[in-house]
Design an enzyme around this catalytic site. Structure first.
Site, PDB file in Angstrom:
ATOM      1  N   ASP A   1       0.792  -1.307  -0.035  1.00 32.40           N
ATOM      2  CA  ASP A   1      -0.074  -0.127  -0.104  1.00 32.40           C
ATOM      3  C   ASP A   1       0.971   1.277   0.010  1.00 32.40           C
ATOM      4  O   ASP A   1       0.248   2.207  -0.183  1.00 32.40           O
ATOM      5  CB  ASP A   1      -1.148   0.039   1.148  1.00 32.40           C
ATOM      6  CG  ASP A   1      -0.399   0.041   2.553  1.00 32.40           C
ATOM      7  OD1 ASP A   1       0.902  -0.266   2.601  1.00 32.40           O
ATOM      8  OD2 ASP A   1      -1.251   0.094   3.427  1.00 32.40           O
ATOM      9  N   SER A   2       2.257   1.044   0.067  1.00 35.92           N
ATOM     10  CA  SER A   2       3.227   2.137  -0.181  1.00 35.92           C
ATOM     11  C   SER A   2       2.961   2.845  -1.524  1.00 35.92           C
ATOM     12  O   SER A   2       3.330   3.781  -1.723  1.00 35.92           O
ATOM     13  CB  SER A   2       4.619   1.613  -0.181  1.00 35.92           C
ATOM     14  OG  SER A   2       4.730   0.412  -0.809  1.00 35.92           O
TER      15      SER A   2
ATOM     16  N   ASP B   1      -1.217  -6.053  -0.452  1.00 29.14           N
ATOM     17  CA  ASP B   1      -1.567  -5.481   1.038  1.00 29.14           C
ATOM     18  C   ASP B   1      -3.057  -5.400   1.047  1.00 29.14           C
ATOM     19  O   ASP B   1      -3.708  -4.696   0.217  1.00 29.14           O
ATOM     20  CB  ASP B   1      -0.889  -4.112   1.042  1.00 29.14           C
ATOM     21  CG  ASP B   1       0.449  -4.240   1.994  1.00 29.14           C
ATOM     22  OD1 ASP B   1       0.576  -5.081   2.757  1.00 29.14           O
ATOM     23  OD2 ASP B   1       1.257  -3.095   1.879  1.00 29.14           O
TER      24      ASP B   1
ATOM     25  N   LYS C   1      -1.209  -9.476   2.818  1.00 26.73           N
ATOM     26  CA  LYS C   1      -0.589  -9.031   4.050  1.00 26.73           C
ATOM     27  C   LYS C   1      -1.362  -7.941   4.806  1.00 26.73           C
ATOM     28  O   LYS C   1      -2.095  -7.104   4.285  1.00 26.73           O
ATOM     29  CB  LYS C   1       0.672  -8.210   3.370  1.00 26.73           C
ATOM     30  CG  LYS C   1       1.415  -7.709   4.706  1.00 26.73           C
ATOM     31  CD  LYS C   1       2.953  -7.360   4.646  1.00 26.73           C
ATOM     32  CE  LYS C   1       3.271  -5.948   3.900  1.00 26.73           C
ATOM     33  NZ  LYS C   1       2.592  -5.109   4.632  1.00 26.73           N
TER      34      LYS C   1
ATOM     35  N   GLU D   1       9.173  -4.284  10.889  1.00 23.56           N
ATOM     36  CA  GLU D   1       9.633  -3.027  10.457  1.00 23.56           C
ATOM     37  C   GLU D   1      10.143  -2.089  11.378  1.00 23.56           C
ATOM     38  O   GLU D   1       9.501  -1.953  12.491  1.00 23.56           O
ATOM     39  CB  GLU D   1       8.323  -2.505   9.630  1.00 23.56           C
ATOM     40  CG  GLU D   1       8.733  -0.805   9.122  1.00 23.56           C
ATOM     41  CD  GLU D   1       7.738  -0.401   7.944  1.00 23.56           C
ATOM     42  OE1 GLU D   1       6.989  -1.075   7.636  1.00 23.56           O
ATOM     43  OE2 GLU D   1       8.177   0.925   7.703  1.00 23.56           O
TER      44      GLU D   1
END
Ligand code: KIV
Length: 277
Positions: free
Chosen positions: A49-50, A88, A118, A186
């Site tokens: 989703d970045s 995502d 994810k 992360e």
């Protein structure tokens, strides 16, 4: 295997079975050409989703929609034949309850051809992970810094330092017990990432974590130098494609303004080349 048959695409189980083995390689992708370029090099490719920040200019990932993930997932799927594609789940598509999470995860799988989804969150997402896995949807978990919670976390800060370490360890245990096939760690201290990697039986995928994780992931536009709005400490730049592209655009603009482009080789004659009459 015949000359025309392809290596079968990797599955979530293949990724899980790599625990403790050769490090897993992963990058994000959002388009067909980029997916084609990384297919032979990556074990799995994440349609992250970045994409909202990297390609759509959004200030965070919070504005990313299911439709955006479906569109980019379909584009990436066209470029992959070997790597596993993970998509995502965007903010708001899974947090309200297990039924909504299943409906949205099923849509992502059916409409993109993804082999897994994810989602972000540890202990509080364990029930959802278990629900999806029991219904045939492989889930990659994502703990530590979870960007969809940036407002609650007070920024993109390192997670799990000092007394906060135990909560991340508990999150890792919870998602592994719930049936996740891998977990992204992360922006946590390296020693904590190493401890979790030793503790859990599923592969840990580091981003700002530790070289000791079972695999690594980066946002492709970060490592290629195409997304330059900011550079997290954990990003290693393997190229400066943004600079190269800017120089090319500038040279093109100068050529057009000076009438140096197009040249003779770029334009068409009024007779067909090779025609005798
Ligand atoms: O959205 C994303 O790109 C991600 C990775 C960086 C792990 O979640």
């Amino acid at each position: 295997m015949s000359a025309t048959s392809k290596t079968p695409a990797r599955t979530a189980d293949d990724i899980r079975s790599r625990k403790g083995g050769e490090p897993l390689v992963s990058l994000t992708a959002y388009t067909t050409p980029m997916a084609q370029l990384m297919d032979a090099h990556c074990d799995f490719v994440l349609v992250g989703d970045s994409v909202g920040m990297v390609l759509h200019g959004l200030p965070s990932t919070l504005g990313v929609t299911m439709d955006m993930m479906v569109m980019h997932g379909r584009a990436v799927a066209r470029g992959l034949s070997q790597a596993l594609m993970v998509v995502d789940m965007p903010f708001g598509s899974y947090e309200s309850g297990v039924e909504a999470a299943f409906a949205n995860a099923a849509r992502l799988m059916a409409e993109t051809g993804a082999g897994a989804v994810k989602l972000e969150g540890g202990r509080h997402m364990a029930e959802t992970i278990g629900f999806l896995v029991a219904r045939g949807i492989p889930v990659m978990a994502h703990i530590g810094l979870t960007p969809q919670s940036v407002n609650a976390l007070g920024g993109y800060k390192v997670q799990g330092r000092d007394a906060a370490a135990q909560a991340v360890i508990d999150d890792a245990r919870a998602v592994a017990d719930a049936g996740a096939f891998a977990v992204v760690l992360e922006k946590i201290p390296a020693s904590l990432a190493d401890r979790i990697t030793a503790d859990v039986e599923i592969p840990t995928i580091g981003i700002g974590a530790s070289a000791g994780c079972d695999g690594q992931i980066l946002v492709v536009d970060d490592m290629l130098g195409m997304f330059t709005a900011f550079k997290p400490k954990f990003v290693k730049r393997y190229a400066e494609l943004g600079q190269t592209a800017e120089q090319a655009v500038s040279a093109y603009a100068a050529d057009v303004r000076a009438r140096r482009f197009p040249e003779a080789g770029h334009v068409f004659a009024d007779t067909t080349p090779g025609a005798t009459s």
